[in-house]
Design an enzyme around this catalytic site. Structure first.
Site, PDB file in Angstrom:
ATOM      1  NE  ARG A  69      -2.186  -0.937   3.496  1.00  0.00           N
ATOM      2  CZ  ARG A  69      -2.542  -0.496   4.688  1.00  0.00           C
ATOM      3  NH1 ARG A  69      -3.693   0.087   4.840  1.00  0.00           N
ATOM      4  NH2 ARG A  69      -1.767  -0.652   5.743  1.00  0.00           N
ATOM      5  CD  GLU A 225       6.800 -19.205  20.724  1.00  0.00           C
ATOM      6  OE1 GLU A 225       7.417 -18.492  19.923  1.00  0.00           O
ATOM      7  OE2 GLU A 225       5.570 -19.229  20.818  1.00  0.00           O
ATOM      8  CG  ASP A 244      -0.220 -17.758  17.923  1.00  0.00           C
ATOM      9  OD1 ASP A 244      -0.266 -17.316  16.764  1.00  0.00           O
ATOM     10  OD2 ASP A 244       0.828 -17.792  18.598  1.00  0.00           O
ATOM     11  CG  HIS A 249       2.327 -24.222  14.607  1.00  0.00           C
ATOM     12  ND1 HIS A 249       2.245 -24.073  13.252  1.00  0.00           N
ATOM     13  CD2 HIS A 249       2.575 -22.982  15.093  1.00  0.00           C
ATOM     14  CE1 HIS A 249       2.431 -22.801  12.934  1.00  0.00           C
ATOM     15  NE2 HIS A 249       2.633 -22.113  14.046  1.00  0.00           N
TER      16      HIS A 249
HETATM   17  C1  BG6 Z   1       3.660 -18.744  14.840  1.00  0.00           C
HETATM   18  C2  BG6 Z   1       2.908 -18.104  15.987  1.00  0.00           C
HETATM   19  O1  BG6 Z   1       2.780 -19.445  14.009  1.00  0.00           O
HETATM   20  O2  BG6 Z   1       4.619 -19.655  15.374  1.00  0.00           O
HETATM   21  C3  BG6 Z   1       3.867 -17.403  16.921  1.00  0.00           C
HETATM   22  O3  BG6 Z   1       1.989 -17.157  15.463  1.00  0.00           O
HETATM   23  C4  BG6 Z   1       4.941 -18.350  17.382  1.00  0.00           C
HETATM   24  O4  BG6 Z   1       3.181 -16.863  18.043  1.00  0.00           O
HETATM   25  C5  BG6 Z   1       5.596 -19.047  16.192  1.00  0.00           C
HETATM   26  O5  BG6 Z   1       5.919 -17.588  18.074  1.00  0.00           O
HETATM   27  C6  BG6 Z   1       6.531 -20.143  16.668  1.00  0.00           C
HETATM   28  O6  BG6 Z   1       7.246 -20.631  15.571  1.00  0.00           O
HETATM   29  P1  BG6 Z   1       8.684 -21.257  15.762  1.00  0.00           P
HETATM   30  O7  BG6 Z   1       9.074 -21.716  14.397  1.00  0.00           O
HETATM   31  O8  BG6 Z   1       9.546 -20.156  16.283  1.00  0.00           O
HETATM   32  O9  BG6 Z   1       8.522 -22.359  16.750  1.00  0.00           O
END
Ligand code: BG6
Length: 502
Positions: A69, A225, A244, A249
């Site tokens: 944009r 994390e 999330d 995942h």
């Molecule tokens: C993302 C999430 O999909 O995956 C994040 O939105 C998260 O919140 C991230 O930090 C973690 O990915 P990775 O590869 O660092 O484990």
């Protein structure tokens, strides 16, 4: 003196030369990036393209059209290697404004006119609210039509925010693109160590023969994390750990570790087996088998963490979870009544993703304490695998000690692990959908998650506080309801324990 390279005739000569070369090769490959000035493009897409280019795997006559944009004030392609940067164009395009797509259409038509085959990939690396208008406008402008080469579309997570919105998005996508043209990214699937799960499970008889309720007592999946929400307050506060991480995942990892052997090593076969797992997940007991947490401020000698609600963009009274854990069961022959413990959280002591397979007690005359075996798939960091096994203690006649058999990817050499985005983008070039989420997976995953979200919205699932830098609410151990507990992994694969290096 006239600068020869700026000379008009030289430019015409160069353009003709480029066109002729392309005509000789007949094919032009274009990657259109929506959100080209954004964070994802900078952090993931451009570095991945550089790596692909270094390994000489870019398609021939490769060009990038960045759309955004903003009026450009600086060169957004400066992160790209010079061979790529010199093949980039930028179009100022607001995804919401229909007329802006005419510029893109024209640009692509120009390329169509000088090639026999024009392959185009549209990469939606924008905030999710732009997905619908972009897809709609691509279809309106017939940019999805495969008349002279392929048209593919990459769409980032989050794919919807509940079942209804995911279905709508799937409907819009499939109104203009066939499933084999659609690449829904779950970047976990692109991780080398995640791809290895199926290979290690099925190619090693010593694992495969024991892969069931008869020999496995429980499985843990942890995605921890240490970072907080890093400037993503607004997004995260409307999302939370369930949407999330768990909906995508973690459910993908669960499928990979528990699915049946596919008929073929093919995208469809593997995706079919994953869906069967999701279909067999027993309804989770909200009251006893689920823990939500939110991190609170904390202070150690060396570090000071603010609470989740102190982040910009986060509601001061927010009840969004930054930690989620649950116990679930897969009701099929292989896994009947075997618990899967899953947990994820922000601001935990360290960054670790791993799957721990805990084997049953092995009762025999040599093993007074019924020592068990453990197999760990360490997905990141210190990527590798670890088997914990027993041997006779050399110091005692009948003592047993538990030792490690370990493998670390780093021992295979430096940089053996490609970044997930490199793998995924390369797969899109090759049209390989195996490492992407199929529409039914995404919808089924939301079908599992929707009831959880509804209960959360009705305040039926408690939210516990935990100190930033700890392993989440202490309540989380109650999920086991027996003498077992979580493995508390450290940064390096072989160590564990509640007190680790941070
Ligand atoms: C993302 C999430 O999909 O995956 C994040 O939105 C998260 O919140 C991230 O930090 C973690 O990915 P990775 O590869 O660092 O484990």
């Amino acid at each position: 003196m006239i600068n020869f390279f700026n000379n008009k005739y030289y430019k015409i000569f160069l353009f003709r030369y480029v066109c002729n070369t392309i005509m000789e090769n007949n094919t032009i490959n274009i990657l259109v990036i929506f959100g080209a000035t954004g964070d994802l493009a900078n952090r993931k897409i451009y570095p991945a393209l550089n790596e692909i280019s270094k390994s000489d795997k870019l398609p021939e006559n490769f060009k990038i059209i960045g759309c955004g944009r903003k009026e450009l004030k600086e060169n957004i392609f400066s992160k790209l290697q010079s061979n790529l940067a010199s093949n980039c164009d930028y179009i100022k395009l607001d995804p919401m404004i229909e007329d802006d797509y005419k510029l893109l259409s024209k640009k692509l038509n120009d390329y169509k006119n000088i090639s026999i085959t024009l392959n185009v990939i549209f990469y939606l690396s924008t905030p999710p609210r732009a997905y619908k208008p972009i897809i709609d406008n691509l279809i309106k402008n017939k940019l999805n039509i495969e008349e002279s080469g392929y048209r593919r579309i990459i769409i980032e997570k989050p794919f919807g925010k509940n079942l209804e919105s995911a279905r709508k998005l799937n409907n819009i996508l499939t109104s203009g693109f066939k499933e084999n043209q659609i690449f829904r990214i779950d970047h976990y699937l692109g991780k080398e160590t995640v791809q290895n799960i199926l290979v290690s499970r099925f190619t090693n008889l010593i694992f495969n023969a024991l892969w069931s309720k008869d020999f496995i007592s429980y499985i843990e999946i942890t995605a921890a994390e240490s970072i907080g929400i890093k400037g993503r307050g607004e997004y995260y506060d409307n999302s939370g750990a369930v949407r999330d991480m768990f909906q995508n995942h973690l459910l993908e990892l669960l499928c990979l570790v528990s699915m049946e052997e596919p008929n073929q090593n093919s995208s469809e076969s593997i995706r079919n087996e994953k869906i069967k797992v999701l279909n067999n997940i027993r309804k989770i007991n909200f009251k006893d088998d689920m823990i939500r947490g939110q991190y609170m401020a904390s202070e150690t000698k060396s570090k000071k963490f603010k609470s989740y609600t102190e982040n910009e963009g986060v509601n001061k009274n927010s009840k969004t979870e930054t930690f989620f854990a649950c116990k679930l069961f897969i009701d099929n022959e292989r896994w009947k009544d075997i618990p899967f413990f899953i947990r994820t959280g922000k601001r935990l002591p360290t960054k670790v993703t791993e799957i721990v397979v805990n084997f049953k007690k092995n009762i025999n005359v040599f093993s007074p304490n019924n020592e068990t075996n453990m197999l760990i798939f360490r997905l990141q960091p210190d990527e590798g695998m670890l088997v914990k096994f027993n041997l006779k203690s050399p110091s005692y006649k009948s003592g047993i000690i538990n030792k490690n058999l370990e493998f670390h990817y780093k021992n295979l050499g430096e940089d053996v692990i490609d970044d997930a985005y490199e793998t995924l983008i390369l797969d899109v070039f090759q049209g390989n959908t195996m490492l992407f989420s199929r529409s039914d997976f995404v919808e089924k995953a939301w079908e599992i998650v929707d009831p959880i979200i509804n209960e959360i919205d009705k305040n039926n699932i408690k939210l516990y506080g935990y100190k930033a830098g700890t392993w989440g609410p202490t309540k989380c151990n109650d999920l086991f309801r027996n003498e077992n507990t979580w493995r508390y992994p450290c940064k390096n694969l072989v160590n564990d324990g509640e007190i680790c290096e941070l």
